[in-house]
Each structure stands twice: as structure tokens, then as C-alpha cells.
Write an enzyme that holds these catalytic residues in place. Structure first.
Site, PDB file in Angstrom:
ATOM      1  N   GLU A   1      -6.222  19.281   8.895  1.00  0.00           N
ATOM      2  CA  GLU A   1      -5.047  20.065   9.107  1.00  0.00           C
ATOM      3  C   GLU A   1      -4.281  20.284   7.742  1.00  0.00           C
ATOM      4  O   GLU A   1      -3.614  21.224   7.429  1.00  0.00           O
ATOM      5  CB  GLU A   1      -4.210  19.321  10.099  1.00  0.00           C
ATOM      6  CG  GLU A   1      -3.250  20.276  10.701  1.00  0.00           C
ATOM      7  CD  GLU A   1      -2.186  19.722  11.855  1.00  0.00           C
ATOM      8  OE1 GLU A   1      -1.127  20.225  12.173  1.00  0.00           O
ATOM      9  OE2 GLU A   1      -2.409  18.514  12.014  1.00  0.00           O
ATOM     10  N   GLN A  53      -2.363  23.313   5.667  1.00  0.00           N
ATOM     11  CA  GLN A  53      -0.811  23.294   5.440  1.00  0.00           C
ATOM     12  C   GLN A  53      -0.871  23.533   3.789  1.00  0.00           C
ATOM     13  O   GLN A  53       0.075  24.261   3.253  1.00  0.00           O
ATOM     14  CB  GLN A  53      -0.394  22.035   5.816  1.00  0.00           C
ATOM     15  CG  GLN A  53      -0.318  22.013   7.316  1.00  0.00           C
ATOM     16  CD  GLN A  53       0.151  20.667   7.701  1.00  0.00           C
ATOM     17  OE1 GLN A  53      -0.157  19.642   7.293  1.00  0.00           O
ATOM     18  NE2 GLN A  53       0.827  20.434   8.692  1.00  0.00           N
ATOM     19  N   GLU A 101      -8.668  14.002   7.909  1.00  0.00           N
ATOM     20  CA  GLU A 101      -8.182  15.018   8.934  1.00  0.00           C
ATOM     21  C   GLU A 101      -8.264  16.499   8.226  1.00  0.00           C
ATOM     22  O   GLU A 101      -7.905  16.415   6.836  1.00  0.00           O
ATOM     23  CB  GLU A 101      -6.871  14.804   9.476  1.00  0.00           C
ATOM     24  CG  GLU A 101      -5.668  14.424   8.465  1.00  0.00           C
ATOM     25  CD  GLU A 101      -4.769  15.747   8.557  1.00  0.00           C
ATOM     26  OE1 GLU A 101      -5.195  16.605   9.297  1.00  0.00           O
ATOM     27  OE2 GLU A 101      -3.960  15.495   7.756  1.00  0.00           O
ATOM     28  N   GLY A 148      -2.412   9.715  37.201  1.00  0.00           N
ATOM     29  CA  GLY A 148      -1.434   8.574  36.915  1.00  0.00           C
ATOM     30  C   GLY A 148      -1.162   9.254  35.507  1.00  0.00           C
ATOM     31  O   GLY A 148      -1.863   9.747  34.628  1.00  0.00           O
ATOM     32  N   CYS A 201       4.979  16.986   8.299  1.00  0.00           N
ATOM     33  CA  CYS A 201       5.653  15.692   8.717  1.00  0.00           C
ATOM     34  C   CYS A 201       5.329  14.688   8.076  1.00  0.00           C
ATOM     35  O   CYS A 201       6.098  13.673   8.211  1.00  0.00           O
ATOM     36  CB  CYS A 201       5.333  15.995  10.330  1.00  0.00           C
ATOM     37  SG  CYS A 201       3.294  15.858  10.528  1.00  0.00           S
ATOM     38  N   ASN A 202       4.427  14.424   7.250  1.00  0.00           N
ATOM     39  CA  ASN A 202       4.008  13.243   6.816  1.00  0.00           C
ATOM     40  C   ASN A 202       4.231  13.307   5.182  1.00  0.00           C
ATOM     41  O   ASN A 202       4.244  12.261   4.427  1.00  0.00           O
ATOM     42  CB  ASN A 202       2.573  12.786   6.888  1.00  0.00           C
ATOM     43  CG  ASN A 202       2.290  12.556   8.261  1.00  0.00           C
ATOM     44  OD1 ASN A 202       3.110  11.719   8.830  1.00  0.00           O
ATOM     45  ND2 ASN A 202       0.976  12.673   8.642  1.00  0.00           N
ATOM     46  N   GLY A 228       0.486   8.728  32.572  1.00  0.00           N
ATOM     47  CA  GLY A 228       0.650   7.531  31.271  1.00  0.00           C
ATOM     48  C   GLY A 228       0.433   8.233  30.131  1.00  0.00           C
ATOM     49  O   GLY A 228      -0.002   9.473  29.983  1.00  0.00           O
ATOM     50  N   HIS A 243      -4.179  13.023  -7.223  1.00  0.00           N
ATOM     51  CA  HIS A 243      -3.407  12.949  -5.991  1.00  0.00           C
ATOM     52  C   HIS A 243      -3.610  14.324  -5.010  1.00  0.00           C
ATOM     53  O   HIS A 243      -3.787  14.280  -4.080  1.00  0.00           O
ATOM     54  CB  HIS A 243      -2.065  12.723  -6.219  1.00  0.00           C
ATOM     55  CG  HIS A 243      -1.476  12.556  -5.060  1.00  0.00           C
ATOM     56  ND1 HIS A 243      -0.957  11.513  -4.254  1.00  0.00           N
ATOM     57  CD2 HIS A 243      -0.379  13.543  -4.551  1.00  0.00           C
ATOM     58  CE1 HIS A 243      -0.276  11.818  -3.388  1.00  0.00           C
ATOM     59  NE2 HIS A 243       0.235  12.952  -3.427  1.00  0.00           N
TER      60      HIS A 243
END
Lengths: 350, 270
Positions: free
Chosen positions: A116, A120, A114, A189, A50-51, A191, A99
């Protein structure tokens, strides 16, 4: 031989652009085959998350020709306009390897360090390997990237500590409770932050979630999403003796849980720890409740302070991570050149 | 060259406990942030000469070496170290070494005082007396481990309440687990102590001597009652968490501080 990386990521490309180039797991083998055929490169791995969307290529051709060709054919494959590829970056040689190693180590991720992304990347490599899109050179480079990521993870604190309010709440819960699978959460609540916190706790396996909100339908909606149970706001206290964690974010103008009310509730509860996460502003829970035995109370500032500290700490670790990566690149380039494949583009450190 | 004296083996073990204590201070200051096997290695290495000292003394006596204060303390410390080594299988419990090391070191140094290693008038115990002494000393080891878990609980709980950042960074076990360990060790200790004290009656039944109530017997009864009440309060009145950790720690401090004096005051047990 040189490693060439072209791609776009969250650093410079909007989500609208990234989604136009995104490749699903199902499409990946076919896309790899098509671009390899059209660009005539020997080895290729395609990473799509997704990034970021990135193509890694091991090649023996001049970079300029190949970059243009890859961009054009990839854009055509994704049925995107060619001008959109202006957002693509291209890195080759040592910079390209650096990179890749940084991506594998989570240093290019939205949340620094992170983990994850490593999974991937391994999955993308595995797909390319299975469909014979990689060869000796990319195999070597990717295997070393995975080793570098492991070293970065074990030798530095880049992956340590929670970096978000929700993660901080989960970490605190794990310092208090032996096994989250045996514990229940109540969300007061419905939220956004309380939902994220509840989701984070759910991902660590909490036994059940009870949602209570002034608007019962909203409580039901959230409870359905979290596979939990909704209770009416007037009835939440009836559940109190059975819960171990409370995530509170009501829109109450003042403390809706004061010390007296709590002492009353605790009288009907067995002696065991109770974690209170008060993320409401203004606060829902009287801070003096935190002085009661077996009560562990944290407000939004406590959690933010924990998250900020760890974000800064990860940032400070980045230099050490880069040193590990540079040393691994040196070894890799030496190894590639001694095998005659020549990482050969062993451009100097920059 | 002569085989080293058992006290020399024990002194070597105590020296290693000392190094481990110094390292523990370093870990305390760092807030237990990283898994560290140094203490585990030190206590494992110390376990070898400590075991050697007990075996050497036991072989010389022809029985379990629990005939005087030196031997009794050495045996309790050995039990605690052995239990730690078993617990250290679980990585998050490895830090308990930092809490046990100071106990092992300070009481080890104390046990090395020559006055505590007096040869008793009749050092040859019957099997029943050996069993009696061993079970009771094992129970003290269990109480020591319960207190260690209690101190770990209080440390972690303090950080969770006051220094939230350090609590997150610390790799100590969750407080719920520490509470369970403290309770379990105390239950084991009460079981061992009850059985050990129960053998007293068998000893007198098999002996020509009449039952004599002395300081040590009264003290043992008080200790037994104290731990029994704690266990009952835990099971019946929900004495858990902070208060239980405080109680188990204080109870063990009482045992340790009064153990020597009552032993020396008792003609039967000296």
C-alpha cells in the site's frame, strides 16, 4: 546535491505525535508551497500516511542548517510545538536515498513488504510533480525508487504470503473458491478477530455476509458495518445451505458444532466446498468435522502458523531486498554524477 | 539431406516431453510456488516437431494419420498438448503442464515401440472412417485432460487438508475451478465419443460388410457407458469434488491400460 529526508514514523513516534503532523491530501499542495517558500529549497515531496510523515528534499546547502529550518517551519505549519520535532529523524545522502527506496519497497512498513505504501508514495510524488515542487533531481530519484520497489517485488518473496490471521483466512478461501464474488460468508459471534476476517473477505469481494450472535443487537451493529444481514442465533442453521464460508468465534465453553450436528446440516446442502474458520478459544467446531468430505476446517493455531511462517520468510528476504536496493542506488548515484547534478554526495556504502 | 522421418520428429518431441517430465518433478518437489514458464516453453517447442511428425505422416498417407496404434497414440498426445497450450493462456493453469508432461512422455515412449507402427492391410480410410477415428481419439484426449485436472484437484485438496502451509504457497488453481475444468473436459469427451461411436453405424451402412461385434467395439461401449454414468452422476446426483476427481482419474487409467490390449485383440481395429 544531496537528498535529505526528515520525518517521523511508527518506529519511534507515537500515534499521538504522528497525527499532530499528519497532512491530509487536501492540505498537501498548500503545505508544500508554504514550507518550500519559507525554507527556500528547490525540490520537495511530502509523504503523509498513518504510519509516517516524511519530507524529501533535494538541496545544495549544508544539511545542518536545512534540517533545523525544515523542522521548525514544518512544526509551525502543523501548529505544533517546536520541541516535538526532537522525535524527527534526518537522513541525508546515500542513507536518505536508501531510506526512500526501503520505504517504497515496504521494508520500513509495519507489515514488512506491504504494497500500500508504494501507492501512497506515488500519489505524494504525483501531487508534488503536478504543483511543480519537484525538479530533475527528485524526479530521477523517485522514478528510480519506484523501479527499485518493482524489482524488489518481482525478484524476491518479500510481498508473498499472508502475515495476519485474517489474511491467511482470505488466502485459504482463494485456494478453495474460484471466485469469491459468488460466495457467501456467515460470521458466528461478533468478536474482533472474526470482524477483521470478515472485513478482509469483504475487501476481496465476497457476495454477502450474514452475522449471527447471541446478542442480536450486536449482530445487527456488525451486520450494518459490514453491509450484511443479521440473523438471530437460534436461526443461523436455516441459512446454512446457502453459505460457503463460516467464521466462528462464539464464547461457547465447548464445541457448539459437533460432527453429528454437521452431518445433519450437510444433508440439506448441495455438494460444494465449505470453508470453516474457527478462531474461537475454546474452539467452536469439533475437529473431527474436518474429516468430512468437502469440509476445510482451520483453527486459530493453523492460521497463526501460516501468518508466522510468512512473517519470518519475509524477514529472511530482507537481505536480498537490500542487495537489490544498494545496486540500484549505485546506478542512480553514477547516473546523477554523470549528469553533473552529482548524487554527488555519493557517500560510501554503510 | 533427406527430410527426417516422421518418427524422428516424434522421437524429438518425446525427448522434449522427457525433459519437461524431469522439470515437472522439480516443480512438484518445490510445491508449485512460483510462476514458471519453463514447462510451457518446453511443451511449446515439443509441439512443433510433434505437429511436424503428424503432418509428414498424414501427407504420406493422404489422410489423417490414425491408421495404427502408434499414430493413434501420437494423435491423442498431440491433442492433449495442444489443449494444454490453449489452457496456458491462464497463468494459473500453466502448472497443468507439470501433470501432463509425464503422461506425454511415458505414452510417447510406448508409442515409439516399432511393433505398434505396423502398416495396416488396408491403410486407406474413407472420410467417414477417418472422422470416426479422429473423434474417438479426440475424446480420449479430453478424458486425459479431465484426469489431469482431477489429479491437480487431489494434490491441491490434499495440501489444503493436511499441509496447510504448502497449500497457501502453491500457485495451483482453486479446487473449485479444477473441479469445473475436470467436469467440462469430461462433458466434451463424452460428446466427442458419442459422436465418434455414432459414426460406426454410418460406416456399416455405407459398407458391404456385415456388422461384426468385436472386442474393441465392446470395450468402446463400456468406456462410453462408464463416462456417461459419471456425467449423469455428476449432473443428477451431485458427484463433485474429491469423488469426481478420483472417478475421472481412475476412468482414464482404465482407458489407458486397456486401450492397447483391446486394439491388438481386435481384427477390425488393429
Amino acid at each position: 546535491m544531496s537528498l535529505l529526508v526528515i520525518g517521523l514514523s511508527h518506529h519511534q513516534a507515537s500515534v499521538e505525535l504522528r497525527e499532530r503532523f499528519a497532512v491530509t491530501d487536501y492540505q498537501l499542495p498548500a503545505v508544500l508551497t508554504e514550507i518550500r517558500q519559507k525554507t527556500d529549497v528547490e525540490e520537495m515531496v511530502l509523504l503523509s500516511t498513518c504510519n509516517r510523515v516524511e519530507i524529501y528534499v533535494a538541496h545544495d546547502r549544508p544539511d545542518e542548517n536545512l534540517i533545523d529550518s525544515l523542522k521548525r517551519h514544518f512544526a509551525a505549519n502543523r501548529q505544533s510545538q517546536a520541541e516535538a520535532t526532537a522525535e524527527f529523524y534526518a537522513l541525508s545522502g546515500r542513507s536518505g536515498i536508501r531510506h526512500l527506496f526501503r520505504v517504497a519497497s515496504g521494508l520500513e512498513s509495519m507489515i514488512l513488504g506491504e504494497t500500500e505504501i508504494l501507492g501512497q508514495l506515488k500519489q505524494s510524488y504525483q501531487v508534488a510533480l503536478q504543483h511543480r515542487h519537484t525538479g530533475r533531481r527528485l524526479n530521477r530519484i523517485f522514478q528510480t525508487a519506484f523501479r527499485a520497489a518493482k524489482q524488489v517485488r518481482t525478484k524476491t518473496d518479500i510481498q508473498r504470503g499472508p502475515c495476519s490471521v485474517a489474511a491467511a483466512a482470505v488466502e485459504l478461501a482463494e485456494r478453495i473458491f474460484d471466485n469469491l464474488q459468488d460466495h457467501r460468508v456467515m460470521v458466528l459471534g461478533a468478536g474482533d478477530t472474526s470482524e477483521k476476517t470478515a472485513r478482509a473477505l469483504l475487501s476481496r469481494g465476497v457476495k454477502s455476509i450474514i452475522v449471527s450472535n447471541r446478542t442480536y443487537t450486536r449482530a445487527q451493529e456488525l451486520a450494518d458495518e459490514l453491509q450484511g444481514r443479521a440473523v438471530r442465533f437460534d436461526d443461523w442453521a436455516d441459512e446454512f445451505s446457502r453459505i460457503d464460508m463460516v467464521v466462528s468465534s462464539t464464547a461457547s465453553p465447548g464445541y457448539f458444532l459437533n460432527r453429528e450436528r454437521f452431518v445433519e446440516l450437510l444433508a440439506h446442502r448441495p455438494s460444494r466446498p465449505l470453508l470453516l474458520i474457527d478462531i474461537a478459544v475454546p474452539r467452536d467446531i469439533d475437529p473431527t468435522v474436518g474429516y468430512l468430505e468437502n469440509i476445510y476446517l482451520y483453527n486459530i493455531d493453523d492460521l497463526k502458523a501460516i501468518a508466522d511462517y510468512h512473517r519470518n520468510r519475509r524477514k529472511q528476504e530482507e537481505t536480498q531486498c537490500d542487495a537489490i536496493i544498494e545496486s540500484m542506488i549505485d546506478k542512480l548515484l553514477l547516473d546523477l554524477s554523470s549528469r553533473g547534478g552529482a548524487g554527488a554526495d555519493s557517500s560510501p556504502r554503510s | 539431406m533427406d527430410w527426417p522421418d516422421d518418427r524422428l520428429w516424434f522421437a524429438l518431441a518425446v525427448g522434449l516431453y522427457g525433459i519437461s517430465t524431469v522439470y515437472s518433478i522439480f516443480l512438484w518437489r518445490r510445491g508449485f510456488q512460483r510462476y514458471d514458464s519453463t514447462i510451457l516453453v518446453l511443451l511449446l517447442v515439443a509441439f512443433l516437431p510433434h505437429t511436424g511428425s503428424l503432418i509428414t505422416r498424414g501427407v504420406a498417407l493422404g489422410q489423417i494419420p490414425v491408421t495404427n496404434l502408434y499414430e493413434a497414440v501420437s494423435f491423442i498426445l498431440w491433442v492433449m498438448n495442444a489443449a494444454y497450450l490453449v489452457f496456458s493462456i491462464w497463468s494459473r493453469l500453466r502448472f497443468s503442464g507439470a501433470f501432463i508432461s509425464p503422461l506425454l512422455f511415458f505414452f510417447g515412449v510406448f508409442a515409439l515401440m516399432p511393433e505398434l507402427d505396423q502398416t495396416p492391410e488396408n491403410p486407406h480410410f474413407t472420410g467417414l472412417i477417418s472422422l470416426h477415428a479422429t473423434l474417438i481419439l479426440l475424446s480420449y484426449g479430453a478424458f486425459g485432460l479431465s484426469a489431469t485436472a482431477g489429479i491437480m484437484f487431489l494434490t491441491q485438496e490434499h495440501d489444503l487438508r493436511h499441509n496447510k502451509l504448502r497449500a497457501i504457497q502453491s500457485l495451483l488453481p482453486p479446487i473449485e475451478q479444477l473441479d469445473a475444468i475436470a467436469g467440462m473436459m469430461q462433458l466434451i469427451g463424452v460428446g466427442l465419443l458419442t459422436t465418434g461411436l455414432g459414426t460406426t453405424f454410418l460406416i456399416y451402412l455405407n459398407s458391404a460388410n456385415a456388422f461384426q461385434l468385436d472386442v474393441k467395439i465392446i470395450w468402446s461401449a463400456i468406456v462410453w457407458l462408464m463416462y456417461l454414468l459419471l456425467m449423469l452422476a455428476r449432473c443428477r446426483y451431485d458427484l463433485k469434488g474429491h469423488r469426481f476427481a478420483q472417478c475421472t482419474t481412475l476412468a482414464f487409467v482404465f482407458v489407458i491400460l486397456t486401450f492397447w490390449g483391446t486394439n491388438l485383440m481386435s481384427a477390425t481395429h488393429q
